[in-house]
Design a protein around this motif. Structure first.
Motif, PDB file in Angstrom:
ATOM      1  N   ALA A 262       0.837  -1.195   0.000  1.00  0.00           N
ATOM      2  CA  ALA A 262       0.000   0.000   0.000  1.00  0.00           C
ATOM      3  C   ALA A 262       0.877   1.251   0.000  1.00  0.00           C
ATOM      4  N   MET A 263       0.487   2.207  -0.811  1.00  0.00           N
ATOM      5  CA  MET A 263       1.152   3.514  -0.890  1.00  0.00           C
ATOM      6  C   MET A 263       0.087   4.572  -0.611  1.00  0.00           C
ATOM      7  N   ILE A 264       0.430   5.613   0.171  1.00  0.00           N
ATOM      8  CA  ILE A 264      -0.595   6.559   0.609  1.00  0.00           C
ATOM      9  C   ILE A 264      -0.200   8.010   0.350  1.00  0.00           C
ATOM     10  N   GLY A 265      -1.212   8.818   0.063  1.00  0.00           N
ATOM     11  CA  GLY A 265      -1.076  10.269   0.023  1.00  0.00           C
ATOM     12  C   GLY A 265      -2.231  10.874   0.798  1.00  0.00           C
ATOM     13  N   LEU A 275      -1.829  17.053  -6.995  1.00  0.00           N
ATOM     14  CA  LEU A 275      -2.527  15.761  -7.052  1.00  0.00           C
ATOM     15  C   LEU A 275      -2.735  15.243  -8.470  1.00  0.00           C
ATOM     16  N   PRO A 276      -3.181  16.049  -9.433  1.00  0.00           N
ATOM     17  CA  PRO A 276      -3.293  15.507 -10.797  1.00  0.00           C
ATOM     18  C   PRO A 276      -1.949  15.052 -11.354  1.00  0.00           C
ATOM     19  N   GLU A 277      -0.898  15.827 -11.075  1.00  0.00           N
ATOM     20  CA  GLU A 277       0.443  15.440 -11.523  1.00  0.00           C
ATOM     21  C   GLU A 277       0.873  14.123 -10.868  1.00  0.00           C
ATOM     22  N   ARG A 278       0.496  13.948  -9.618  1.00  0.00           N
ATOM     23  CA  ARG A 278       0.833  12.707  -8.901  1.00  0.00           C
ATOM     24  C   ARG A 278       0.122  11.514  -9.518  1.00  0.00           C
ATOM     25  N   ILE A 279      -1.161  11.677  -9.816  1.00  0.00           N
ATOM     26  CA  ILE A 279      -1.911  10.585 -10.434  1.00  0.00           C
ATOM     27  C   ILE A 279      -1.336  10.250 -11.808  1.00  0.00           C
ATOM     28  N   LEU A 361       3.630   9.057  -0.228  1.00  0.00           N
ATOM     29  CA  LEU A 361       3.848   9.857  -1.428  1.00  0.00           C
ATOM     30  C   LEU A 361       3.386  11.291  -1.151  1.00  0.00           C
ATOM     31  N   VAL A 362       4.338  12.202  -1.003  1.00  0.00           N
ATOM     32  CA  VAL A 362       4.055  13.598  -0.647  1.00  0.00           C
ATOM     33  C   VAL A 362       4.725  14.473  -1.699  1.00  0.00           C
TER      34      VAL A 362
END
Length: 466
Positions: A262-265, A275-279, A361-362
């Motif tokens: 599991a990876m979390i933000g 957030l869109p860039e992360r996705i 993931l920050v």
């Protein structure tokens, strides 16, 4: 010992992130400082009134007084939704393309700062220390001075300060900074934001600036500007991570992910968080490693914020669209690679989630500090810690150099970091975590409050801090 008067847009109380917006760690530390000194916390109640009267709602507990006022709908629209969050917030986060410059926003901002000064002034005694917080109230120190107050007044900016070449796009930028120089002490999150402010004062105002000490002399008044990196309440957060509520939250993640990694933000729904860039980066990772869609699940917790502002509505729609596209392409009947959750959780629950997730993931595009990164570190199991992936454009990156630092604008960079984190050996994870944990533990919220108030007290005694 002088009393302490805290002034902020909202009066914070410890609550779940997303439930009402206040961060428990900051609220707890400031409350502790108020109990130590005795004093007042003043701000907007969050409620609206048909006609502003300046009437105070006052509650007292021990030696701490909480005082709030209501604002008119026009105040909220022009001061809060307008100048604070549609002009200053995007500009200070380097998003000049989203900044709105309307005269009525600026007038509303000036009006509400005057109303704050009018309402709080009768509560302030001559030897009180006054600590004003954040971009909503930049001119408040000057408003208090105009009422004859000689108190020592400090101001702390929780968000970045932009480079001069961006800041000068703000109409009447000189006036805004000149109001800041009525404070005795200015605090910034990092040396980068501090240097940008000092540079502006020297170049645009012609102020005498001592870059070594942070002393700014302008129109016969000396202001000291320093970097005070904010931290978390480390001991409280660790205790929360060991609570029954945290254990139950940990169990929910482990069981529901069927033992996938599991990876979390965890981010407020804001365009500065990337957030869109992360996705997009996560989608790129799955393109590079399609087999990982069955082995890795990304959990994005994104409580909504400022829903009355159009740019925030758009970011929510875009995020939902991007997450849906990846899930549509990569899901199976028994699993999805991305879980998008548009609500908040208690701090205890979040610590359980952090502990269950092997990657944090920050990746904000720009952030004054970012306390989620520090919370993730503090919540980890020392015997099996997760890996923090952190944007190099977050203020926290200055202190957390042993995270995997990434450029959040680069899908390749973030995807590569996810791959490295997934394959990082236990010994390296422990080595990195121990260094990160030491930094988070030592540079905590209590040290932050002690440093700032200690320097303000030194100034009150007639001595500029060394």
């Amino acid at each position: 010992m002088s009393r302490l008067v805290l002034i902020s847009n909202r009066v914070a109380v410890p609550k779940a992130r997303g439930a009402a917006g206040a961060q428990g760690g900051l609220a707890g530390a400031l409350n502790a400082m108020l109990k130590k000194h005795g004093g007042i916390w003043f701000g907007w109640s969050g409620a609206e009134t048909d006609a502003f009267t300046g009437a105070l709602a006052v509650t007292r507990t021990d030696d701490v007084t909480i005082a709030t006022i209501d604002l008119e709908p026009q105040d909220v629209e022009e001061y809060y939704n307008g100048y604070a969050n549609s002009t200053l917030w995007p500009l200070f986060h380097y998003r000049i393309d989203l900044a709105q410059f309307h005269n009525e926003f600026g007038l509303g901002y000036e009006r509400v700062n005057e109303r704050f000064a009018q309402s709080v002034a009768p509560l302030i005694e001559s030897d009180d220390l006054i600590w004003v917080h954040d971009y909503h109230l930049i001119p408040l120190g000057e408003r208090l001075r105009s009422r004859g107050m000689k108190n020592r007044i400090g101001f702390f900016l929780h968000i970045p300060w932009p480079p001069t070449r961006l800041f000068v796009s703000l109409p009447f930028h000189e006036r805004l900074v000149q109001t800041m120089l009525h404070y005795d002490l200015l605090g910034f999150q990092t040396d980068e934001w501090l240097d940008s402010f000092l540079n502006y004062c020297a170049r645009e105002l012609g102020a005498a600036v001592d870059y070594d000490t942070g002393r700014i002399t302008h129109n016969g008044h000396t202001t000291v500007a320093r970097a005070y990196p904010i931290g978390i309440d480390y001991n409280h957060l660790v205790a929360q991570s060991l609570s029954e509520q945290a254990k139950a939250a940990h169990f929910r993640i482990v069981e529901s992910t069927r033992h996938r990694t599991a990876m979390i933000g965890v981010d407020r729904l804001d365009y500065s968080k990337g957030l869109p860039e992360r996705i997009d980066a996560i989608g790129h990772f799955f393109d590079l490693y399609p087999e990982k869609a069955r082995e890795l699940v990304y959990i994005q917790i994104a409580p909504p914020s400022r829903e009355d502002i159009h740019s925030y509505q758009k970011i929510r729609e875009l995020l939902e669209q991007k997450a849906g596209q990846i899930n549509g392409a990569r899901s199976e009947v028994d699993m999805v690679p991305i879980r998008y959750v548009n609500r908040g959780y208690t701090l205890a629950e979040l610590t359980g989630f952090y502990r269950a997730c092997k990657i944090g993931l920050v990746t904000p595009l720009r952030d004054g500090m970012n306390l989620v990164a520090k919370e993730y570190v503090a919540a980890q199991d020392p015997d099996d810690p997760g890996v923090l992936i952190l944007s190099r454009f977050a203020g926290a990156a200055v202190q957390l150099q042993d995270a995997l630092l990434v450029n959040p604008y680069s899908v390749d960079d973030v995807a590569h970091a996810i791959h490295v984190a997934l394959n990082m050996p236990l010994e390296e994870r422990k080595m990195r975590w121990e260094k990160l944990s030491r930094s988070v533990r030592e540079d905590n919220i209590l040290r932050w409050t002690d440093r700032f108030v200690g320097d303000l007290e030194t100034i009150a005694q007639g001595v500029l801090p060394a």
